[in-house]
Design a protein around this motif. Sequence first.
Motif, PDB file in Angstrom:
ATOM      1  N   ARG A  41       0.725  -1.184  -0.076  1.00 30.00           N
ATOM      2  CA  ARG A  41       0.003  -0.094  -0.147  1.00 30.00           C
ATOM      3  C   ARG A  41       0.913   1.070   0.011  1.00 30.00           C
ATOM      4  NH1 ARG A  41      -5.593  -1.408   1.309  1.00 30.00           N
ATOM      5  NH2 ARG A  41      -5.648  -3.585   1.922  1.00 30.00           N
ATOM      6  N   LEU A  42       2.053   1.342   0.642  1.00 27.33           N
ATOM      7  CA  LEU A  42       3.019   2.299   0.794  1.00 27.33           C
ATOM      8  C   LEU A  42       3.397   2.532  -0.896  1.00 27.33           C
ATOM      9  CD1 LEU A  42       4.685   4.388   2.102  1.00 27.33           C
ATOM     10  CD2 LEU A  42       6.370   2.550   2.694  1.00 27.33           C
ATOM     11  N   TYR A  43       3.841   1.614  -1.355  1.00 31.63           N
ATOM     12  CA  TYR A  43       4.371   1.419  -2.642  1.00 31.63           C
ATOM     13  C   TYR A  43       3.487   2.313  -3.819  1.00 31.63           C
ATOM     14  CZ  TYR A  43       6.699   0.116  -6.906  1.00 31.63           C
ATOM     15  OH  TYR A  43       7.376   0.275  -8.400  1.00 31.63           O
ATOM     16  N   ALA A  44       2.253   1.541  -3.701  1.00 37.02           N
ATOM     17  CA  ALA A  44       1.105   1.977  -4.481  1.00 37.02           C
ATOM     18  C   ALA A  44       0.953   3.643  -4.230  1.00 37.02           C
ATOM     19  CB  ALA A  44      -0.023   1.455  -4.411  1.00 37.02           C
ATOM     20  N   LYS A  45       0.861   3.999  -2.944  1.00 32.06           N
ATOM     21  CA  LYS A  45       0.731   5.383  -2.702  1.00 32.06           C
ATOM     22  C   LYS A  45       1.854   6.387  -3.290  1.00 32.06           C
ATOM     23  CE  LYS A  45      -1.839   8.857  -0.698  1.00 32.06           C
ATOM     24  NZ  LYS A  45      -3.207   9.135  -0.978  1.00 32.06           N
ATOM     25  N   ALA A  46       2.900   5.888  -3.142  1.00 29.36           N
ATOM     26  CA  ALA A  46       4.014   6.510  -3.607  1.00 29.36           C
ATOM     27  C   ALA A  46       4.091   6.793  -5.309  1.00 29.36           C
ATOM     28  CB  ALA A  46       5.227   5.920  -3.160  1.00 29.36           C
ATOM     29  N   LYS A  47       3.590   5.745  -5.712  1.00 25.68           N
ATOM     30  CA  LYS A  47       3.635   5.760  -7.239  1.00 25.68           C
ATOM     31  C   LYS A  47       2.318   6.368  -7.794  1.00 25.68           C
ATOM     32  CE  LYS A  47       7.385   3.819  -8.714  1.00 25.68           C
ATOM     33  NZ  LYS A  47       8.325   4.174  -9.768  1.00 25.68           N
ATOM     34  N   GLY A  48       1.341   6.624  -6.835  1.00 26.07           N
ATOM     35  CA  GLY A  48       0.342   7.160  -7.282  1.00 26.07           C
ATOM     36  C   GLY A  48      -0.619   6.311  -8.158  1.00 26.07           C
ATOM     37  N   MET A  49      -0.594   5.002  -8.022  1.00 23.27           N
ATOM     38  CA  MET A  49      -1.351   4.000  -8.640  1.00 23.27           C
ATOM     39  C   MET A  49      -2.267   3.441  -7.551  1.00 23.27           C
ATOM     40  SD  MET A  49       2.277   2.061 -10.121  1.00 23.27           S
ATOM     41  CE  MET A  49       1.190   1.014 -11.044  1.00 23.27           C
ATOM     42  N   GLY A  50      -3.256   2.670  -8.418  1.00 25.43           N
ATOM     43  CA  GLY A  50      -4.162   1.961  -7.591  1.00 25.43           C
ATOM     44  C   GLY A  50      -3.488   0.425  -7.433  1.00 25.43           C
ATOM     45  N   ILE A  51      -3.752   0.078  -6.232  1.00 24.21           N
ATOM     46  CA  ILE A  51      -3.455  -1.443  -5.808  1.00 24.21           C
ATOM     47  C   ILE A  51      -3.741  -2.469  -7.028  1.00 24.21           C
ATOM     48  CG2 ILE A  51      -3.272  -3.464  -4.159  1.00 24.21           C
ATOM     49  CD1 ILE A  51      -3.857  -1.366  -2.036  1.00 24.21           C
ATOM     50  N   ASP A  52      -4.836  -2.427  -7.638  1.00 24.36           N
ATOM     51  CA  ASP A  52      -5.163  -3.211  -8.648  1.00 24.36           C
ATOM     52  C   ASP A  52      -4.405  -3.175  -9.889  1.00 24.36           C
ATOM     53  OD1 ASP A  52      -6.023  -0.918  -9.158  1.00 24.36           O
ATOM     54  OD2 ASP A  52      -8.150  -1.321 -10.093  1.00 24.36           O
ATOM     55  N   GLN A  53      -3.524  -2.095 -10.088  1.00 21.23           N
ATOM     56  CA  GLN A  53      -2.623  -1.732 -11.254  1.00 21.23           C
ATOM     57  C   GLN A  53      -1.265  -2.657 -11.059  1.00 21.23           C
ATOM     58  OE1 GLN A  53      -3.423   2.684 -10.896  1.00 21.23           O
ATOM     59  NE2 GLN A  53      -3.014   2.443 -12.988  1.00 21.23           N
ATOM     60  N   LEU A  54      -1.088  -3.184  -9.759  1.00 17.80           N
ATOM     61  CA  LEU A  54       0.090  -3.787  -9.585  1.00 17.80           C
ATOM     62  C   LEU A  54       0.201  -5.232  -9.968  1.00 17.80           C
ATOM     63  CD1 LEU A  54       1.072  -2.329  -5.899  1.00 17.80           C
ATOM     64  CD2 LEU A  54       1.825  -1.307  -8.133  1.00 17.80           C
ATOM     65  N   ASP A  55       1.331  -5.735 -10.620  1.00 15.54           N
ATOM     66  CA  ASP A  55       1.313  -7.081 -11.051  1.00 15.54           C
ATOM     67  C   ASP A  55       1.262  -8.304  -9.904  1.00 15.54           C
ATOM     68  OD1 ASP A  55       1.142  -6.327 -13.751  1.00 15.54           O
ATOM     69  OD2 ASP A  55       3.294  -6.344 -14.097  1.00 15.54           O
ATOM     70  N   ALA A  56       1.071  -9.177 -10.106  1.00 14.90           N
ATOM     71  CA  ALA A  56       0.860 -10.226  -9.129  1.00 14.90           C
ATOM     72  C   ALA A  56       1.156 -11.525  -9.521  1.00 14.90           C
ATOM     73  CB  ALA A  56      -0.507 -10.212  -8.446  1.00 14.90           C
ATOM     74  N   TYR A  57       2.404 -12.002  -8.940  1.00 19.06           N
ATOM     75  CA  TYR A  57       2.798 -13.344  -9.295  1.00 19.06           C
ATOM     76  C   TYR A  57       2.864 -14.295  -7.852  1.00 19.06           C
ATOM     77  CZ  TYR A  57       6.155 -17.113 -10.490  1.00 19.06           C
ATOM     78  OH  TYR A  57       6.579 -18.313 -10.764  1.00 19.06           O
ATOM     79  N   GLU A  58       2.408 -15.262  -8.009  1.00 25.65           N
ATOM     80  CA  GLU A  58       2.323 -16.282  -6.501  1.00 25.65           C
ATOM     81  C   GLU A  58       3.187 -17.366  -6.856  1.00 25.65           C
ATOM     82  OE1 GLU A  58      -1.552 -17.331  -6.200  1.00 25.65           O
ATOM     83  OE2 GLU A  58      -2.442 -15.312  -5.941  1.00 25.65           O
ATOM     84  N   PRO A  59       4.513 -17.154  -6.294  1.00 26.51           N
ATOM     85  CA  PRO A  59       5.398 -18.518  -6.301  1.00 26.51           C
ATOM     86  C   PRO A  59       5.467 -19.407  -5.208  1.00 26.51           C
ATOM     87  CG  PRO A  59       6.473 -16.616  -5.537  1.00 26.51           C
ATOM     88  CD  PRO A  59       5.198 -16.162  -5.700  1.00 26.51           C
ATOM     89  N   PHE A  60       4.795 -19.213  -3.968  1.00 22.32           N
ATOM     90  CA  PHE A  60       4.634 -19.902  -2.768  1.00 22.32           C
ATOM     91  C   PHE A  60       3.480 -20.689  -2.536  1.00 22.32           C
ATOM     92  CE2 PHE A  60       6.476 -15.300  -1.938  1.00 22.32           C
ATOM     93  CZ  PHE A  60       7.802 -15.654  -1.800  1.00 22.32           C
TER      94      PHE A  60
END
Length: 221
Positions: A80-99
């Motif tokens: 959430r901090l990263y998205a705020k710093a970038k001025g992006m929505g969280i849904d705009q961030l890629d997601a990869y699940e390796p675990f």
Amino acid sequence: MGVDCIMKLQNVRAKAIFLTLFLVLLAGIVPLSTYAKPSSWAEDSIDVLIENNMVPEYLLEEDKYQQPITRQEFTDLAVRLYAKAKGMGIDQLDAYEPFADTDDLMVAKAYSLGIINGVSSTEFAPDNPITRQEIATLLTRELKLLGIDTGVTQQAGFVDMNEVAEWAKEGVNFCTQAGIMNGVGGNRIAPLDNATREEVIVLIARIADKYQWTDDYEAIA
């Protein structure tokens, strides 16, 4: 023994049992009321993150502010901090699940961003409490990804720096140099101690203030 004496003895015993039960219940209630709300020093930070949509509701449970924060919970705040710093929505961030031990979306996003790694190639240990040296390392890595100069110009002078792992020294040195993380008293950084939810919320708010990533922010000491 007369009937009156027996009845008096029974009354005394009944009162003693009632008093014992009352004290047991009271002992169970007092700690809950003591920790029902966040500490006063954390209240402003919590309000700021709420106003800026930077903290999930489940981290705001009133009886859990003083509980150790888990690796998954910390990751949620970091994304959430990263998205705020970038001025992006969280849904705009890629997601990869390796675990294999978690399918948490925020963990997947943090991994894709390069903020976090697992404890192995297939496990993240989401429910494990996170240590202070891990927090310093991950925050430093995140800030570097956000374009912040994380170079260290002075070494931290805590008396327990010998307890800091080699891989964590850069993060601890930077976070203390930048005023993001403070000691715990006695000139100690306590690298292996866990941090509470409210302590990490204060760290996130402090970073957001330092780099001016939040709206209508009142400075936090």
